[in-house]
Design an enzyme around this catalytic site. Structure first.
Site, PDB file in Angstrom:
ATOM      1  N   GLY A 125     -15.767   3.395   3.718  1.00 50.91           N
ATOM      2  CA  GLY A 125     -14.241   3.948   3.677  1.00 50.91           C
ATOM      3  C   GLY A 125     -13.882   3.626   2.457  1.00 50.91           C
ATOM      4  N   GLN A 126     -14.225   3.085   1.480  1.00 54.20           N
ATOM      5  CA  GLN A 126     -13.509   2.494   0.131  1.00 54.20           C
ATOM      6  C   GLN A 126     -13.260   3.569  -0.545  1.00 54.20           C
ATOM      7  OE1 GLN A 126     -15.782  -0.184  -2.318  1.00 54.20           O
ATOM      8  NE2 GLN A 126     -14.237  -0.681  -3.487  1.00 54.20           N
ATOM      9  N   HIS A 147      -6.930  -5.382   2.437  1.00 55.33           N
ATOM     10  CA  HIS A 147      -5.772  -4.783   3.093  1.00 55.33           C
ATOM     11  C   HIS A 147      -5.479  -6.026   3.964  1.00 55.33           C
ATOM     12  CE1 HIS A 147      -6.564  -0.581   2.298  1.00 55.33           C
ATOM     13  NE2 HIS A 147      -7.829  -0.946   2.221  1.00 55.33           N
ATOM     14  N   ASN A 204     -12.867  -2.339   2.714  1.00 53.93           N
ATOM     15  CA  ASN A 204     -13.727  -1.357   2.880  1.00 53.93           C
ATOM     16  C   ASN A 204     -14.610  -1.283   1.699  1.00 53.93           C
ATOM     17  OD1 ASN A 204     -12.185  -0.609   5.081  1.00 53.93           O
ATOM     18  ND2 ASN A 204     -10.812   0.358   3.961  1.00 53.93           N
ATOM     19  N   HIS A 230     -10.235  -4.700  -3.105  1.00 52.22           N
ATOM     20  CA  HIS A 230      -9.090  -4.893  -2.582  1.00 52.22           C
ATOM     21  C   HIS A 230      -9.345  -5.358  -1.287  1.00 52.22           C
ATOM     22  CE1 HIS A 230     -10.027  -0.751  -2.228  1.00 52.22           C
ATOM     23  NE2 HIS A 230      -9.236  -0.642  -0.921  1.00 52.22           N
ATOM     24  N   ASP A 253       0.935  -1.151  -0.130  1.00 49.55           N
ATOM     25  CA  ASP A 253      -0.075   0.015   0.053  1.00 49.55           C
ATOM     26  C   ASP A 253       0.982   1.343  -0.001  1.00 49.55           C
ATOM     27  OD1 ASP A 253      -3.287   0.594   1.074  1.00 49.55           O
ATOM     28  OD2 ASP A 253      -1.677   2.298   0.978  1.00 49.55           O
ATOM     29  N   ILE A 254       0.711   2.181  -0.802  1.00 49.50           N
ATOM     30  CA  ILE A 254       1.094   3.500  -1.011  1.00 49.50           C
ATOM     31  C   ILE A 254       1.283   4.257   0.277  1.00 49.50           C
ATOM     32  CG2 ILE A 254      -0.676   5.185  -2.072  1.00 49.50           C
ATOM     33  CD1 ILE A 254       1.590   5.670  -4.293  1.00 49.50           C
TER      34      ILE A 254
END
Ligand code: DGP
Length: 113
Positions: free
Chosen positions: A92-93, A101, A86, A99, A30-31
């Protein structure tokens, strides 16, 4: 999907720090990491969110969980980790490509905000 960030990562149009890839799924860092280990696992096929998981794509979701368990072990997350997706605005997507996490490497708090 043409303008989807994660589809662009799948196609190699945006760079990503890849941890695992096969024909069906991709795992990358994740960035904006929220934990010492923070990975994202996506199906390569565009599925908008968990609300679109159905009998036609459930095998892909199974592959996500199988491979995340392998990667978590490989990365030394033996003390535990969290897998979360999410879904939608209230969930909160922020990226409209399904995806999951994977968070680990510290004590995680529950429930999240
Ligand atoms: P969510 O809020 O659940 O939709 O999570 C989206 C995550 O995707 C967020 O933690 C940041 C991450 N992200 C967004 N754009 C990129 C990108 O271009 N590259 C990578 N590696 N991660 C990204």
């Amino acid at each position: 999907m043409t303008d989807c960030i994660f589809c662009k990562i799948v196609r190699g149009e945006i760079p990503a720090d890849k941890v695992y890839e096969d024909e069906y799924i991709l795992i990358f860092r994740d960035i904006q990491p929220a934990a010492p280990t923070h990975l994202l696992c996506i199906p390569k096929a565009h599925i908008a969110s968990a609300a679109e998981i159905d009998d036609g794509n459930v095998d892909l979701v199974g592959r996500v969980f199988v491979q995340l368990a392998v990667v978590a072990k490989d990365l030394g997350l033996g003390r535990g980790f969290r897998i979360v997706t999410n879904c939608g605005e209230d969930g909160g997507q922020t990226v409209g490509h399904l995806h999951f996490h994977l968070l680990g490497g510290r004590q995680l708090i529950w429930p999240p905000g």
